[in-house]
Enzyme design. Sequence first.
Site, PDB file in Angstrom:
ATOM      1  N   SER A   1       0.897  -1.112   0.142  1.00 44.11           N
ATOM      2  CA  SER A   1       0.199   0.161   0.011  1.00 44.11           C
ATOM      3  C   SER A   1       0.947   1.188  -0.082  1.00 44.11           C
ATOM      4  CB  SER A   1      -0.846  -0.009   1.255  1.00 44.11           C
ATOM      5  OG  SER A   1      -1.910  -0.975   1.134  1.00 44.11           O
TER       6      SER A   1
ATOM      7  N   PHE B   1      -2.513  -0.220  -4.707  1.00 48.29           N
ATOM      8  CA  PHE B   1      -2.692  -1.812  -4.963  1.00 48.29           C
ATOM      9  C   PHE B   1      -1.324  -2.340  -5.653  1.00 48.29           C
ATOM     10  CE2 PHE B   1      -7.004  -0.487  -4.793  1.00 48.29           C
ATOM     11  CZ  PHE B   1      -7.421  -0.987  -3.683  1.00 48.29           C
TER      12      PHE B   1
ATOM     13  N   LYS C   1     -12.923   3.798 -15.197  1.00 56.05           N
ATOM     14  CA  LYS C   1     -12.829   4.233 -16.327  1.00 56.05           C
ATOM     15  C   LYS C   1     -12.996   5.799 -16.579  1.00 56.05           C
ATOM     16  CE  LYS C   1     -12.979   1.047 -19.503  1.00 56.05           C
ATOM     17  NZ  LYS C   1     -11.474   0.839 -19.069  1.00 56.05           N
TER      18      LYS C   1
ATOM     19  N   PHE D   1      -2.810  -1.456   4.841  1.00 59.75           N
ATOM     20  CA  PHE D   1      -1.865  -2.618   5.440  1.00 59.75           C
ATOM     21  C   PHE D   1      -0.942  -3.062   3.876  1.00 59.75           C
ATOM     22  CE2 PHE D   1      -5.247  -3.163   8.403  1.00 59.75           C
ATOM     23  CZ  PHE D   1      -4.520  -3.484   9.723  1.00 59.75           C
TER      24      PHE D   1
ATOM     25  N   GLU E   1      -6.035   0.302  -9.017  1.00 52.83           N
ATOM     26  CA  GLU E   1      -7.241  -0.180  -9.148  1.00 52.83           C
ATOM     27  C   GLU E   1      -7.351  -1.625  -8.499  1.00 52.83           C
ATOM     28  OE1 GLU E   1     -10.627  -1.445 -12.537  1.00 52.83           O
ATOM     29  OE2 GLU E   1      -9.004  -0.564 -13.219  1.00 52.83           O
TER      30      GLU E   1
END
Length: 490
Positions: free
Chosen positions: A34, A252, A285, A44, A269
């Site tokens: 992260s 991510f 998008k 986390f 995403e």
Amino acid sequence: MLSNVKTTYFESSLSSYEIYRAVEKGDDYILLDSSKKDSKYSRFSIMGANPFLSVKYENGIVFEKDYRLGEKEWREVEVDSIFNHLNRLLKKHKVKNGTDLPFVGGGLGYFGYELSKELENIPESAESIVDVPDCYFVFYDNAVLHDIRSNMVHITALGILQDENESMLELENRIWEYSPGRSLPVWNETEKPVFSSPFSRSEYMEAVESMRKYIEDGHIYIANMTHTFTSFYDRSPEDTYERLRHINSAPFSAYMPLDGFHILSSSPERFLEIRNKKVQTRPIKGTIPRGRNPEEDEENRIKLKNSEKDKSELLMIVDLERNDLSRVCVPGTVKVTELFELEEYATVFHLVSTVEGMLKDDCSSVDCIEAAFPGGSITGAPKIRAMEIIEELEKTSRNIYTGSIGYLGFDGNADFNIIIRTVLLKDERAYIGVGGGITWESDPEMEYVETLDKARALFKALDADYVEDRCKSDQSLYKAHGGRCSCGNQ
């Protein structure tokens, strides 16, 4: 079957990546990072330690490497499907999570996009330019979680390889004894990699026009058109990821040193999160580049928020994701909880929505992933027809790109990204996939430029240049960088 898991925690001033460097011992030590601290979806960072089993799926065969048996080579395993095999492994080691931690034990890994062709029976026609497994997971005796908001480090232990207390103490000592002492890597500018795509600008625009014709003829409403930039690349994967997480931090992200290749991801995403049976997906998008100054930044932010084309794209994908989740969620629970939220990253702004639901009691996290994979935001609608058109128009196979990286918890939890803004390194070559959603309103040239906007942060992290028409398009740039180009010619 395990009934519980042991944990310990302490405070540390180290970053997630520094903690990972203290813990890792080479291949199969995965970090889910992260790295974007100001994102509400960053909390986390998760890393595996002391692997006891690695599983991969390639060429239609499942292979395992069992560290409990001292195995150093992969052996073939006879199973009916990779998804059923993963389900069985999760049930075999099922644990009760009595903590507030999202992950206390399980597997870290990825599902590559090519796996989806098998799920949906899509005939393969695109050229494969790199060979890595379609699926790869590593299961660990210990997990280390770094809470980036509180600076607390949590260590979990299952006791599969070693006594729980002994393994936790060993990891804690390694973290306490670690001394960073590193600055951000700087590379020689005369040795920059030069990336190129199998598509020239005009060829990509022609492919977009072909996709628009499919839309005009009623085959699809929207589809994602991508291409892959490649280059010679012999720099350190660890140094490259350190630069990537610094230059293009994302909620991510992931660093994956696997058997024979590395994956370096800075994905913004989320594909799917399953936690305590609650399911969430967050499709993206809509993209616009960051401005050159605060005023232009604000102008672009407002332009994206008011873009009917981008909102229309996102709405179609939200509808697709609702349908996918409805296959595995309790009827009436699937809801859109956020629509047209704007998020900012190093080089672009994005529009994002959130769809949530409650997983059925008889459905596992693996079942949920199988039902929704691959994410609608990187395929199109209707999904299967969009995937068929993608296979026809994209010159090369996507491989891992637009698949998903994340964790499968022994407690039933899971969290996976969409593999975008990601670098694949193998055999002294680097691969970067970029793309965008195509609708009838799409302008082919603007769609091409958008792919470059998305790739810019990755080129910067790799300290690289790119050429639009392969080495033929700019011989001076090609020669200036040692005659190395993605076409492989010298």
